[in-house]
Write an enzyme that holds these catalytic residues in place. Structure first.
Site, PDB file in Angstrom:
ATOM      1  N   ASP A 144    -100.242  32.109 -45.921  1.00 19.34           N
ATOM      2  CA  ASP A 144     -98.815  31.835 -45.886  1.00 19.34           C
ATOM      3  C   ASP A 144     -98.023  32.793 -46.763  1.00 19.34           C
ATOM      4  O   ASP A 144     -96.807  32.932 -46.602  1.00 19.34           O
ATOM      5  CB  ASP A 144     -98.562  30.388 -46.333  1.00 19.34           C
TER       6      ASP A 144
ATOM      7  N   MET B 106     -90.691  25.647 -45.713  1.00 20.38           N
ATOM      8  CA  MET B 106     -89.465  26.387 -45.417  1.00 20.38           C
ATOM      9  C   MET B 106     -89.636  27.896 -45.563  1.00 20.38           C
ATOM     10  O   MET B 106     -88.689  28.643 -45.310  1.00 20.38           O
ATOM     11  CB  MET B 106     -88.347  25.927 -46.363  1.00 20.38           C
ATOM     12  N   ARG B 107     -90.834  28.346 -45.961  1.00 19.60           N
ATOM     13  CA  ARG B 107     -91.000  29.782 -46.169  1.00 19.60           C
ATOM     14  C   ARG B 107     -90.818  30.557 -44.865  1.00 19.60           C
ATOM     15  O   ARG B 107     -90.298  31.671 -44.858  1.00 19.60           O
ATOM     16  CB  ARG B 107     -92.368  30.072 -46.782  1.00 19.60           C
ATOM     17  N   ALA B 108     -91.235  29.973 -43.749  1.00 17.03           N
ATOM     18  CA  ALA B 108     -91.100  30.658 -42.464  1.00 17.03           C
ATOM     19  C   ALA B 108     -89.631  30.934 -42.147  1.00 17.03           C
ATOM     20  O   ALA B 108     -89.281  32.016 -41.660  1.00 17.03           O
ATOM     21  CB  ALA B 108     -91.734  29.823 -41.360  1.00 17.03           C
TER      22      ALA B 108
END
Length: 686
Positions: free
Chosen positions: A181, A262-264
């Site tokens: 990720d 929420m990183r995407a």
């Protein structure tokens, strides 16, 4: 290579994108392409003499070489720092300068690779083979933008913001989800199948080998143009407008593909902005969002290690169109259809993207068929019986059944203290882990135990004539730190695929259990192998490998049927382990036999006795073993338990294998072998 080039260039334009993970088969120039990025990166302004690459305009207030006075900086090329897979922890984060500490009595810090990579590129070739202790350090630095070193009396913090680029061959195993990720983008690379392109690749490679300088000069103008375009895009980047419509598309896309966290969303926003700047535009368009999704989401939508990365482009286009602009109707409203229109889909099926019954993604020849229903007379409808022979299968063979849903398993470990490769399964003496003591070094000193070394040297300082601040240390004073951590093991599965295991729904449960154990092996960084036995013998379905995906694929394709040559399966496993002990003697094996314990063979032979003799071969060599008892029904013969005793191991049922099972106690190979050590010793003596 187009996606790879684009991903690398976008990171050069906006390092905040977060790096690239390059997946692909061997021999596809992954490393060559990544190393070429360094020549395209703009120069970096640094404080003169700072080992931590502080920026002159905004130096790190906590820099170990600071505080820095206001002064013009010096420009240097951006660094590409390579992290070897076998690097030590000291080399990555830095450590106490032992030489100065012992000779001058000065507590000085020697920076590591994270300091060198600050404001540059940190490249890890074969990143999926990186040891867990190094992965943990990378995760900490990537999350905080700084490296903290607390060891051997040294307490140092320095900035460590870098572009993380990794390459890997998926056949050698997958990445831990946390590290996966952390890569902003991912691309899949494969060699071209077009003969003309392959010819051109070979031609250029030979031209480079003949005259590297001339080859570089041939492409110098194009590289200079690329460098200028990157600089122009960096200048434009702060002025690019990411409107609400594009943000809505980004959020809707991430929600539609059910990515975690929420990183995407953040990575997609940064990537779309970089794409617009690279195209020379000051606004983000739908095509930028679409390309950003194709680069940022495939590795984030995987639900388990056996899901292939990828993105359904039709679904992506549908989502982008649905949330495309402010002038489009709200997707949550359902406007009344025009009079006379059919609310069904264009082909007469139901609207709203719902496929007609029998034509969904799960339909087709490979889909799981429903249970045969009963007719009014109580007889089943004419249909293909479950587990019927597949086309082309031999007599007694049954087609492969799908595995049941995997579950979290209890921890199975090898007893004792090993010295194998770093992992997460069994206790082991490792180079990395908690320090448990000190000893005199045997051979080359690798991990100095500073306190023990000083303690050994201290009583002799007067006799050695010490007069200054430095400590007089001799070779006999040096002490090696002993550390204990966890190792990865070789988990060899021996799976019964005979007719006795092929009862309706039974093999599905067995495959689900093995798949669950494979998931556990993936998380604990084990090597795995697969031996199956059925019919007249056994075969090595998968030689020991780090690719758990390959084992899962072989398991899914496994047919069943025929006799139960249990002895042949155990003997095949014995041969595999014998070869692996020669190849990798430090990696300890764990034998997992999945069977109901039944054994059949040629007429007149005692199949159970032969299986018992084969099991005692494993016990005589001290191989840790566990038998997964697949026997079902109200009447149980207990044959799997007998086999476990012959192996010197333990038996667990499918229900007891679950980590959340309340039927069984916590099972561990160590506990099972406690009472069998004397038996094993007696067998070895015999």
């Amino acid at each position: 290579m187009d996606d790879l080039r684009l991903a690398l260039l976008l990171n050069a334009v906006s390092p905040a994108v977060g790096g690239v993970l390059v997946r692909g088969e061997k021999g596809t120039a992954k490393s060559t392409a990544v190393r070429a990025l360094a020549a395209l990166m703009p120069d970096v302004d640094v404080v003169a003499g700072c080992r931590f690459s502080c920026a002159p305009g905004a130096p790190d207030p906590g820099c170990p070489d600071g505080p820095h006075e206001a002064a013009p900086g010096t420009a240097r090329p951006a660094r590409m720092v390579e992290l070897p897979v076998g690097a030590s922890e000291d080399r990555l984060v830095g450590a106490l300068d032992i030489e100065r500490a012992l000779a001058d009595g000065v507590k000085a810090f020697e920076p590591g690779l994270l300091a060198d990579a600050h404001r540059g590129v940190l490249y890890v070739d074969e990143v999926n083979l990186l040891h867990d202790h190094l992965v943990d350090l990378l995760l900490d630095a990537a999350a905080m933008g700084a490296s903290y070193v607390e060891r051997e009396g040294v307490s140092v913090r320095h900035a460590a913001r870098f572009l993380l680029v990794g390459t890997m061959n998926p056949e050698e195993g997958e990445l831990r989800p946390q590290l996966l990720d952390r890569f902003g983008l991912t691309v899949e690379v494969a060699a071209s199948r077009e003969p003309e392109q392959r010819v051109e690749v070979v031609r250029r490679r030979l031209a480079y080998d003949d005259d590297p300088a001339a080859f570089a000069a041939r492409w110098a103008d194009e590289e200079a143009a690329l460098r200028e375009r990157i600089a122009a895009a960096r200048t434009l980047l702060p002025r690019v407008d990411l409107g609400d419509a594009a943000l809505r598309q980004i959020a809707a896309t991430c929600a539609a593909f059910e990515v975690d966290g929420m990183r995407a969303d953040i990575v997609m926003a940064r990537t779309a902005t970089a794409l617009a700047a690279w195209a020379g535009r000051a606004d983000v368009r739908e095509e930028d969002v679409r390309q950003a999704a194709l680069l940022a989401l495939p590795h984030r939508r995987r639900r388990n290690p056996f899901d292939a990365p990828g993105l359904d482009e039709d679904r992506l286009d549908e989502t982008l169109e649905r949330f495309g602009g402010d002038d489009r109707p709200d997707p949550d409203t359902d406007p009344d259809p025009d009079p006379g229109t059919d609310p069904s889909g264009p082909d007469g099926g139901p609207g709203g993207g719902v496929p007609p019954q029998g034509q969904g993604p799960e339909s087709g020849p490979d889909a799981e068929q429903p249970e045969p229903s009963e007719s009014p007379a109580g007889q089943p409808e004419p249909s293909e019986p479950a587990g019927a022979p597949a086309a082309g299968a031999g007599a007694g063979d049954r087609s492969a059944e799908r595995a049941a849903e995997p579950f979290r398993t209890k921890v199975l470990s090898v007893p004792g203290l090993g010295e194998g490769a770093a992992g997460r399964r069994s206790r082991a003496r490792t180079e990395h882990g908690r320090t448990t003591g000190a000893r005199r070094p045997r051979g080359t000193l690798s991990k100095l135990h500073l306190a023990a070394t000083v303690q050994a040297a201290a009583p002799h300082q007067r006799a050695r004539g010490r007069s200054g601040p430095g400590l007089v240390v001799r070779r006999d004073d040096l002490r090696q730190a002993t550390r204990e951590g966890r190792e990865g093991n070789l988990v060899l599965f021996v799976v019964d695929a005979s007719g006795s295991m092929a009862a309706r729904r039974r093999m599905s449960s067995v495959k689900g259990a093995v798949l669950s154990l494979l998931l556990d092996a993936y998380q604990r960084r084990d090597k795995v192998g697969l031996v199956t036995f059925r019919g007249t013998g056994a075969e090595l379905a998968l030689p020991p490998t780090s690719s758990v995906d390959a084992a899962a694929a072989r398991l899914e394709e496994l047919p069943t049927g025929g006799r139960t040559p249990l002895a042949a399966g155990l003997l095949k496993a014995h041969d595999v382990l014998r070869v692996e002990r020669l190849r990798d003697p430090s990696r300890r094996p764990l034998l997992v036999v999945v069977t109901d314990g039944r054994a059949t063979g040629a007429r007149g032979s005692d199949a159970l006795a032969l299986a018992g003799r084969a099991a005692r071969l494993h016990a005589a060599e001290g191989t840790a073993a566990v038998v997964v008892d697949c026997e079902a029904g109200p009447v149980r013969l207990g044959l799997a338990g007998n086999l476990a005793r012959e192996l010197g191991g333990t038996a667990v049922t499918l229900d007891e294998l679950r980590a959340d099972s309340i039927a069984g106690l916590v099972r561990d190979v160590r506990a099972a072998t406690t009472g069998t050590d004397s038996t094993v010793r007696n067998r070895r003596a015999a």
